[in-house]
Design a protein around this motif. Structure first.
Motif, mmCIF file in Angstrom:
data_model
loop_
_atom_site.group_PDB
_atom_site.id
_atom_site.type_symbol
_atom_site.label_atom_id
_atom_site.label_comp_id
_atom_site.label_asym_id
_atom_site.label_seq_id
_atom_site.Cartn_x
_atom_site.Cartn_y
_atom_site.Cartn_z
ATOM 1 N N ILE A 1 -4.660 8.451 9.808
ATOM 2 C CA ILE A 1 -5.418 7.210 9.624
ATOM 3 C C ILE A 1 -5.921 6.781 11.007
ATOM 4 C CG2 ILE A 1 -3.315 5.743 9.726
ATOM 5 C CD1 ILE A 1 -4.593 3.951 7.566
ATOM 6 N N GLN B 1 8.703 7.901 12.911
ATOM 7 C CA GLN B 1 9.298 7.316 11.697
ATOM 8 C C GLN B 1 9.886 8.444 10.864
ATOM 9 O OE1 GLN B 1 6.782 4.165 9.743
ATOM 10 N NE2 GLN B 1 5.218 5.042 11.044
ATOM 11 N N ARG C 1 3.397 -6.262 2.821
ATOM 12 C CA ARG C 1 2.806 -7.364 3.580
ATOM 13 C C ARG C 1 2.763 -8.615 2.707
ATOM 14 N NH1 ARG C 1 -0.452 -2.886 4.420
ATOM 15 N NH2 ARG C 1 -0.767 -2.216 6.570
ATOM 16 N N LEU D 1 3.626 7.398 14.489
ATOM 17 C CA LEU D 1 2.639 6.310 14.474
ATOM 18 C C LEU D 1 2.305 5.981 15.938
ATOM 19 C CD1 LEU D 1 1.380 4.028 12.432
ATOM 20 C CD2 LEU D 1 3.009 2.551 13.609
ATOM 21 N N LEU E 1 0.864 -1.183 0.000
ATOM 22 C CA LEU E 1 0.000 0.000 0.000
ATOM 23 C C LEU E 1 0.899 1.232 0.000
ATOM 24 C CD1 LEU E 1 -2.689 -0.892 2.706
ATOM 25 C CD2 LEU E 1 -2.853 -1.134 0.215
ATOM 26 N N ILE F 1 -2.521 7.129 12.906
ATOM 27 C CA ILE F 1 -1.758 8.376 12.784
ATOM 28 C C ILE F 1 -2.748 9.505 13.021
ATOM 29 C CG2 ILE F 1 -0.532 9.882 11.152
ATOM 30 C CD1 ILE F 1 0.527 7.253 9.817
ATOM 31 N N THR G 1 7.309 -1.071 6.928
ATOM 32 C CA THR G 1 6.906 0.255 6.425
ATOM 33 C C THR G 1 8.136 1.107 6.135
ATOM 34 O OG1 THR G 1 4.940 0.166 7.816
ATOM 35 C CG2 THR G 1 5.561 2.334 6.964
ATOM 36 N N HIS H 1 -3.116 0.453 15.439
ATOM 37 C CA HIS H 1 -2.168 1.506 15.072
ATOM 38 C C HIS H 1 -2.893 2.603 14.304
ATOM 39 C CE1 HIS H 1 -2.121 -1.377 11.699
ATOM 40 N NE2 HIS H 1 -1.873 -0.339 10.926
ATOM 41 N N THR I 1 3.784 0.267 2.666
ATOM 42 C CA THR I 1 3.638 -0.821 3.639
ATOM 43 C C THR I 1 3.615 -2.150 2.890
ATOM 44 O OG1 THR I 1 1.252 -0.423 3.698
ATOM 45 C CG2 THR I 1 2.523 0.473 5.507
ATOM 46 N N ASN J 1 0.526 4.986 0.878
ATOM 47 C CA ASN J 1 -0.363 5.976 1.506
ATOM 48 C C ASN J 1 0.303 7.333 1.478
ATOM 49 O OD1 ASN J 1 -2.874 4.914 2.793
ATOM 50 N ND2 ASN J 1 -1.423 3.440 3.675
ATOM 51 N N SER K 1 4.022 6.617 2.740
ATOM 52 C CA SER K 1 4.512 5.351 3.303
ATOM 53 C C SER K 1 4.292 4.226 2.304
ATOM 54 C CB SER K 1 3.794 5.030 4.617
ATOM 55 O OG SER K 1 2.430 4.763 4.386
ATOM 56 N N TYR L 1 0.001 11.188 3.057
ATOM 57 C CA TYR L 1 -0.623 12.026 4.083
ATOM 58 C C TYR L 1 -0.119 13.453 3.936
ATOM 59 C CZ TYR L 1 -0.874 7.392 6.305
ATOM 60 O OH TYR L 1 -1.079 6.064 6.573
ATOM 61 N N ASP M 1 -4.706 -4.582 11.150
ATOM 62 C CA ASP M 1 -4.642 -5.049 9.760
ATOM 63 C C ASP M 1 -5.343 -6.389 9.595
ATOM 64 O OD1 ASP M 1 -3.386 -2.742 9.074
ATOM 65 O OD2 ASP M 1 -1.372 -3.583 9.086
ATOM 66 N N ARG N 1 3.978 13.222 3.712
ATOM 67 C CA ARG N 1 4.732 11.982 3.959
ATOM 68 C C ARG N 1 4.043 10.847 3.191
ATOM 69 N NH1 ARG N 1 3.114 7.123 7.223
ATOM 70 N NH2 ARG N 1 5.066 6.058 7.676
ATOM 71 N N HIS O 1 -6.601 1.279 13.871
ATOM 72 C CA HIS O 1 -7.196 0.079 13.274
ATOM 73 C C HIS O 1 -6.200 -1.065 13.409
ATOM 74 C CE1 HIS O 1 -4.531 1.665 10.174
ATOM 75 N NE2 HIS O 1 -4.490 0.439 9.657
HETATM 76 O O1 LIG Z 1 1.327 4.994 6.809
HETATM 77 C C1 LIG Z 1 1.590 4.265 7.752
HETATM 78 O O2 LIG Z 1 2.690 4.259 8.314
HETATM 79 C C2 LIG Z 1 0.522 3.369 8.315
HETATM 80 C C3 LIG Z 1 -0.365 2.804 7.270
HETATM 81 C C4 LIG Z 1 -1.376 1.868 7.851
HETATM 82 O O3 LIG Z 1 -1.736 1.961 8.986
HETATM 83 C C5 LIG Z 1 -1.920 0.808 7.027
HETATM 84 O O4 LIG Z 1 -1.601 0.735 5.832
HETATM 85 O O5 LIG Z 1 -2.683 -0.009 7.583
#
Ligand SMILES: O=C(O)CCC(=O)C(=O)O
Length: 256
Positions: free
Chosen positions: A121, A176, A238, A145, A111, A196, A136, A194, A236, A113, A234, A115, A126, A232, A124
């Motif tokens: 965010i 971070q 997985r 975070l 992902l 933000i 990340t 987690h 991520t 993301n 990110s 911001y 995952d 910023r 939540h």
């Molecule tokens: O941007 C981040 O560091 C967190 C992203 C996040 O929480 C997610 O992708 O579930």
């Protein structure tokens, strides 16, 4: 310097040394990618066609290779784009053995993301669609975070390094920096939410409130206890547990 010249393994990387002591199942490497690698990734992300961005209410998002099916949390098998693989996965993650024990022995989903200041965010988890490890990489700017206990409680324990304030208090806060890698896995993945905060600036920063303070590249930059957020991005990474091959999906559809 070109990207391929940059693409050296850093002999100082060592997951044990990168462990965030108060969390145990989380690791932080401040200088994970170089400025050249960061520029390359930011350029790839910003040159993606606009329809690849999904606009959400508090951020925007690109998903590679594709979103999971909502009904079964299944990923349609497809390779990640090369720019998301090299140099991050190969050789960097491989050198750390990050996904060595995950079912597919590597990440199959990323992902992206973005911001802007003031965006974030919601807390939540995952969930069970993924192997319990998230790697990340932060680009462009730093961000905090927050980790929360799953049960809502007022305040925290005496030994929390959570700071902030207002409403729900984070149990832990992780800063971070740009170009860093944060890995959360197992207990931290499963037992905490987690999120933000939607803020223009992150405040209350100190060695007591930020769990990874001793691992920061530039702690002096945050010595005043706050900084103003900038855009910023990110990445991520997985490993999605359920993966369907396109051929099988077509057979399945034909039989219906
Ligand atoms: O941007 C981040 O560091 C967190 C992203 C996040 O929480 C997610 O992708 O579930």
């Amino acid at each position: 310097m070109s990207l391929s010249e940059e693409n050296n393994l850093n002999p100082n990387w060592d997951l044990k040394a990168a462990r965030i002591k108060s969390l145990k199942d989380a690791f932080y490497i401040a200088d994970f990618i170089s400025e050249v690698e960061e520029d390359y990734l930011l350029q790839k992300i910003s040159s993606a066609p606009l329809p690849l961005w999904k606009s959400l209410s508090h951020r925007r998002l690109q998903t590679y290779p594709s979103p999971l099916s909502l009904s079964s949390n299944t990923l349609l098998a497809a390779p990640l784009p090369a720019w998301l693989t090299t140099p991050i996965v190969t050789p960097h993650f491989d050198a750390l053995g990050l996904f060595a024990e995950s079912p597919h022995k590597g990440p199959n989903h990323v992902l992206v993301n973005e911001y802007k200041p003031g965006q974030g965010i919601m807390p939540h988890e995952d969930g069970g669609a993924y192997y319990p490890l998230v790697a990340t990489v932060s680009l462009g700017a730093g961000i905090v975070l927050d980790l929360y206990d799953k049960e809502i409680r007022d305040g925290g324990d005496e030994d929390d390094c959570g700071g902030g304030g207002g409403g729900r208090r984070p149990k832990f806060r992780i800063l971070q920096e740009r170009r860093s890698l944060l890995v959360t896995r197992d207990r931290i993945y499963r037992d905490y939410l987690h999120g933000i905060e939607e803020r223009e600036r992150d405040e209350g920063l100190s060695a007591d409130s930020i769990c990874n303070w001793d691992l920061l590249r530039e702690p002096e930059r945050y010595q005043a206890g706050w900084y103003t957020r900038e855009t910023r991005i990110s990445l991520t990474y997985r490993d999605v547990l359920k993966v369907a091959k396109l051929g099988n999906t077509m057979k399945f559809l034909n039989k219906r």
